[in-house]
Design a protein around this motif. Structure first.
Motif, PDB file in Angstrom:
ATOM      1  N   THR A  88     101.985  45.875  80.546  1.00  0.00           N
ATOM      2  CA  THR A  88     101.106  45.300  79.661  1.00  0.00           C
ATOM      3  C   THR A  88     101.713  44.145  79.772  1.00  0.00           C
ATOM      4  O   THR A  88     100.573  42.923  79.563  1.00  0.00           O
ATOM      5  CB  THR A  88     101.742  45.289  78.256  1.00  0.00           C
ATOM      6  N   GLY A  89     102.011  43.440  81.479  1.00  0.00           N
ATOM      7  CA  GLY A  89     101.595  42.220  82.284  1.00  0.00           C
ATOM      8  C   GLY A  89     102.125  41.099  81.577  1.00  0.00           C
ATOM      9  O   GLY A  89     102.941  41.412  80.909  1.00  0.00           O
ATOM     10  N   ILE A  90     101.979  39.502  81.834  1.00  0.00           N
ATOM     11  CA  ILE A  90     103.216  38.450  81.728  1.00  0.00           C
ATOM     12  C   ILE A  90     102.525  37.763  79.702  1.00  0.00           C
ATOM     13  O   ILE A  90     101.340  38.195  79.427  1.00  0.00           O
ATOM     14  CB  ILE A  90     102.334  37.922  82.617  1.00  0.00           C
ATOM     15  N   ASN A  91     103.893  37.461  80.044  1.00  0.00           N
ATOM     16  CA  ASN A  91     103.668  36.920  78.700  1.00  0.00           C
ATOM     17  C   ASN A  91     104.152  37.986  77.473  1.00  0.00           C
ATOM     18  O   ASN A  91     104.085  37.899  76.552  1.00  0.00           O
ATOM     19  CB  ASN A  91     103.056  36.043  77.756  1.00  0.00           C
ATOM     20  N   SER A  92     104.294  39.224  77.822  1.00  0.00           N
ATOM     21  CA  SER A  92     104.535  39.991  76.951  1.00  0.00           C
ATOM     22  C   SER A  92     105.745  41.241  77.352  1.00  0.00           C
ATOM     23  O   SER A  92     105.832  41.617  78.461  1.00  0.00           O
ATOM     24  CB  SER A  92     102.559  40.921  77.196  1.00  0.00           C
ATOM     25  N   SER A  93     106.406  41.349  76.457  1.00  0.00           N
ATOM     26  CA  SER A  93     107.600  42.329  76.242  1.00  0.00           C
ATOM     27  C   SER A  93     107.469  43.391  75.698  1.00  0.00           C
ATOM     28  O   SER A  93     108.488  43.958  75.696  1.00  0.00           O
ATOM     29  CB  SER A  93     109.186  41.393  75.647  1.00  0.00           C
ATOM     30  N   ILE A  94     105.883  44.114  75.427  1.00  0.00           N
ATOM     31  CA  ILE A  94     105.219  45.219  74.243  1.00  0.00           C
ATOM     32  C   ILE A  94     105.323  45.901  75.252  1.00  0.00           C
ATOM     33  O   ILE A  94     104.864  45.820  76.671  1.00  0.00           O
ATOM     34  CB  ILE A  94     104.499  44.883  73.664  1.00  0.00           C
ATOM     35  N   ASN A  95     105.836  47.158  74.984  1.00  0.00           N
ATOM     36  CA  ASN A  95     105.302  48.107  75.513  1.00  0.00           C
ATOM     37  C   ASN A  95     104.364  49.430  74.789  1.00  0.00           C
ATOM     38  O   ASN A  95     104.692  49.626  74.124  1.00  0.00           O
ATOM     39  CB  ASN A  95     106.927  49.347  75.766  1.00  0.00           C
ATOM     40  N   ASP A  96     103.386  49.679  75.364  1.00  0.00           N
ATOM     41  CA  ASP A  96     101.869  49.959  74.931  1.00  0.00           C
ATOM     42  C   ASP A  96     101.984  51.392  73.846  1.00  0.00           C
ATOM     43  O   ASP A  96     101.731  51.717  73.097  1.00  0.00           O
ATOM     44  CB  ASP A  96     100.923  49.751  75.481  1.00  0.00           C
ATOM     45  N   ASN A  97     103.322  51.953  74.519  1.00  0.00           N
ATOM     46  CA  ASN A  97     104.479  53.563  74.091  1.00  0.00           C
ATOM     47  C   ASN A  97     104.933  53.611  74.212  1.00  0.00           C
ATOM     48  O   ASN A  97     105.723  53.184  74.904  1.00  0.00           O
ATOM     49  CB  ASN A  97     102.684  54.673  74.954  1.00  0.00           C
ATOM     50  N   ASP A 133      98.345  53.991  79.071  1.00  0.00           N
ATOM     51  CA  ASP A 133      98.271  52.717  78.440  1.00  0.00           C
ATOM     52  C   ASP A 133      97.807  52.687  77.223  1.00  0.00           C
ATOM     53  O   ASP A 133      96.247  53.664  76.542  1.00  0.00           O
ATOM     54  CB  ASP A 133      96.925  52.256  78.922  1.00  0.00           C
ATOM     55  N   VAL A 134      97.728  51.938  76.274  1.00  0.00           N
ATOM     56  CA  VAL A 134      97.182  52.029  75.113  1.00  0.00           C
ATOM     57  C   VAL A 134      96.878  50.220  74.636  1.00  0.00           C
ATOM     58  O   VAL A 134      97.526  49.737  74.937  1.00  0.00           O
ATOM     59  CB  VAL A 134      97.756  52.344  74.281  1.00  0.00           C
ATOM     60  N   GLY A 135      95.076  50.601  74.669  1.00  0.00           N
ATOM     61  CA  GLY A 135      94.588  48.844  74.500  1.00  0.00           C
ATOM     62  C   GLY A 135      95.097  48.338  75.856  1.00  0.00           C
ATOM     63  O   GLY A 135      95.093  47.116  75.468  1.00  0.00           O
ATOM     64  N   LEU A 136      95.107  48.376  77.092  1.00  0.00           N
ATOM     65  CA  LEU A 136      95.084  47.611  78.248  1.00  0.00           C
ATOM     66  C   LEU A 136      93.798  46.326  78.089  1.00  0.00           C
ATOM     67  O   LEU A 136      93.182  47.165  78.164  1.00  0.00           O
ATOM     68  CB  LEU A 136      96.277  48.150  79.287  1.00  0.00           C
ATOM     69  N   SER A 137      94.329  45.344  78.562  1.00  0.00           N
ATOM     70  CA  SER A 137      93.290  44.824  79.079  1.00  0.00           C
ATOM     71  C   SER A 137      92.374  44.792  79.670  1.00  0.00           C
ATOM     72  O   SER A 137      93.524  44.988  81.485  1.00  0.00           O
ATOM     73  CB  SER A 137      93.330  42.722  78.428  1.00  0.00           C
ATOM     74  N   THR A 149      92.283  52.500  77.436  1.00  0.00           N
ATOM     75  CA  THR A 149      93.002  53.254  76.944  1.00  0.00           C
ATOM     76  C   THR A 149      93.427  55.115  76.939  1.00  0.00           C
ATOM     77  O   THR A 149      92.162  55.305  77.205  1.00  0.00           O
ATOM     78  CB  THR A 149      93.460  53.704  75.402  1.00  0.00           C
ATOM     79  N   GLY A 150      93.492  55.587  77.766  1.00  0.00           N
ATOM     80  CA  GLY A 150      94.426  57.124  78.525  1.00  0.00           C
ATOM     81  C   GLY A 150      95.059  56.904  79.847  1.00  0.00           C
ATOM     82  O   GLY A 150      95.996  55.791  80.006  1.00  0.00           O
ATOM     83  N   LYS A 151      94.202  57.610  80.449  1.00  0.00           N
ATOM     84  CA  LYS A 151      95.601  57.980  81.908  1.00  0.00           C
ATOM     85  C   LYS A 151      95.057  57.072  83.184  1.00  0.00           C
ATOM     86  O   LYS A 151      93.573  57.246  84.076  1.00  0.00           O
ATOM     87  CB  LYS A 151      95.784  58.957  81.766  1.00  0.00           C
ATOM     88  N   ARG A 152      96.098  56.387  84.065  1.00  0.00           N
ATOM     89  CA  ARG A 152      95.274  55.775  85.405  1.00  0.00           C
ATOM     90  C   ARG A 152      96.166  56.653  86.396  1.00  0.00           C
ATOM     91  O   ARG A 152      97.712  56.497  86.702  1.00  0.00           O
ATOM     92  CB  ARG A 152      95.447  54.760  85.099  1.00  0.00           C
ATOM     93  N   GLU A 153      96.078  56.410  87.460  1.00  0.00           N
ATOM     94  CA  GLU A 153      96.577  56.695  88.766  1.00  0.00           C
ATOM     95  C   GLU A 153      95.768  56.692  90.040  1.00  0.00           C
ATOM     96  O   GLU A 153      94.424  55.900  90.408  1.00  0.00           O
ATOM     97  CB  GLU A 153      96.627  57.918  89.369  1.00  0.00           C
ATOM     98  N   GLY A 154      96.891  55.395  90.986  1.00  0.00           N
ATOM     99  CA  GLY A 154      95.613  55.047  92.048  1.00  0.00           C
ATOM    100  C   GLY A 154      96.697  55.328  93.386  1.00  0.00           C
ATOM    101  O   GLY A 154      97.683  55.754  93.770  1.00  0.00           O
ATOM    102  N   TRP A 155      95.687  55.063  94.391  1.00  0.00           N
ATOM    103  CA  TRP A 155      96.573  55.147  96.086  1.00  0.00           C
ATOM    104  C   TRP A 155      96.018  54.083  96.911  1.00  0.00           C
ATOM    105  O   TRP A 155      95.139  54.014  96.335  1.00  0.00           O
ATOM    106  CB  TRP A 155      96.982  56.521  96.654  1.00  0.00           C
ATOM    107  N   ALA A 156      96.875  53.264  97.576  1.00  0.00           N
ATOM    108  CA  ALA A 156      95.921  52.308  98.638  1.00  0.00           C
ATOM    109  C   ALA A 156      97.339  52.479  99.703  1.00  0.00           C
ATOM    110  O   ALA A 156      98.042  53.008  99.508  1.00  0.00           O
ATOM    111  CB  ALA A 156      97.040  51.044  97.878  1.00  0.00           C
ATOM    112  N   ILE A 157      96.281  51.946 101.096  1.00  0.00           N
ATOM    113  CA  ILE A 157      97.088  52.041 102.273  1.00  0.00           C
ATOM    114  C   ILE A 157      96.422  50.381 102.551  1.00  0.00           C
ATOM    115  O   ILE A 157      95.506  50.242 102.786  1.00  0.00           O
ATOM    116  CB  ILE A 157      96.390  52.727 103.418  1.00  0.00           C
TER     117      ILE A 157
END
Length: 272
Positions: A88-97, A133-137, A149-157
């Protein structure tokens, strides 16, 4: 009881506690960058450009509360990093789920030595992430209210090569989104890449830089949704990265019939 904090407020947001007894397994607790994307993991003061590339800004995630395990082997020629975070990013100690943002990266140095009389090096890396994620900006994708809100997956090279005063850096990022609302689609992918060309014109003093980068928020849409950017600039090292003056000119093409004008950015960097 202690309630989770969110929003902007004064706080120390780059503090962590580490255990570094073994080089093969260093452990950190605190505010940590996810192990997704080489550019994101690099520290701001050491970057050759004033702003990070557009694909990095839009696809990867920022520092967050979490735990990481990192290590290196074979005389530091191979390394890894694994991170679990709230997502959930900087300045937040929340876990959205009750799920964690999960990411991992491996990198290696297949060559380090000399080409002729010039010091040379080649480095390669790959990374991946998963998150629910739930309500991620997340802006720029067409989500309602820029909230995902939903599922994400990613990859990088990524890869980097240097020969004497010349260096070439490249990175490709891809992420798949599965929004619960099915807006803007049930499932879609975003991608972006960047190429940096760096030249140390005056040793340890003047560096000339150029970057070409792109970002496509939805690869299924074929018209007027991608962004392309050029950056030209220079870095004047007064005392390494501790005292550095930078000048960048950015030109952005958003893919529409109206072209974006260029921007000139300057920065004086002082570290103490």
């Amino acid at each position: 009881s202690i309630t989770p904090a969110s929003g902007l407020r004064a706080m120390a947001n780059e503090i962590y506690v580490g255990w570094t007894k073994y080089s093969a397994a260093n452990i950190r607790f605190g505010y940590i960058k996810p192990a997704f994307g080489a550019e994101q993991l690099a520290g701001d003061p050491t970057l050759p450009f004033i702003e990070r590339s557009i694909a990095n800004d839009r696809i990867v995630d920022g520092r967050q509360t979490g735990v990481s395990v990192a290590g290196n082997f074979l005389d530091k020629k191979f390394s890894y990093l694994v991170v679990l975070g709230n997502g959930t990013g900087i300045n937040s100690s929340i876990n959205d789920n009750n799920k964690f943002h999960r990411s991992a990266r491996i990198s290696g140095i297949p060559f380090s030595g000399k080409v002729g009389a010039l010091a040379s090096k080649v480095q390669l890396g790959a990374s991946a992430m998963q998150s629910e994620d739930v309500g991620l900006s997340k802006s720029g994708y067409g989500f309602t209210g820029n909230s995902f809100t939903g599922k994400r997956e990613g990859w990088a090279i990524d890869g980097a090569a240097s020969v004497g005063p010349v260096a070439l850096e490249a990175e490709y990022l891809q992420a798949t989104f599965k929004p619960t609302s099915k807006v803007p689609a049930q499932e879609f992918s975003a991608e972006g890449w960047k190429i940096n060309l760096l030249y140390m014109a005056i040793p340890n003093t003047l560096q000339l830089v150029a970057q070409r980068s792109t970002f496509d928020p939805n690869t299924d849409v074929t018209t007027n949704n991608d962004v392309e950017m050029w950056v030209l600039g220079a870095n004047w090292f007064i005392k390494g990265d501790d005292i550095k003056a930078s000048l960048n000119y950015l030109f952005r093409d958003s893919g529409s019939s109206v072209k974006d004008s260029g921007r000139l950015i300057a920065r004086l960097q002082l570290l103490f």
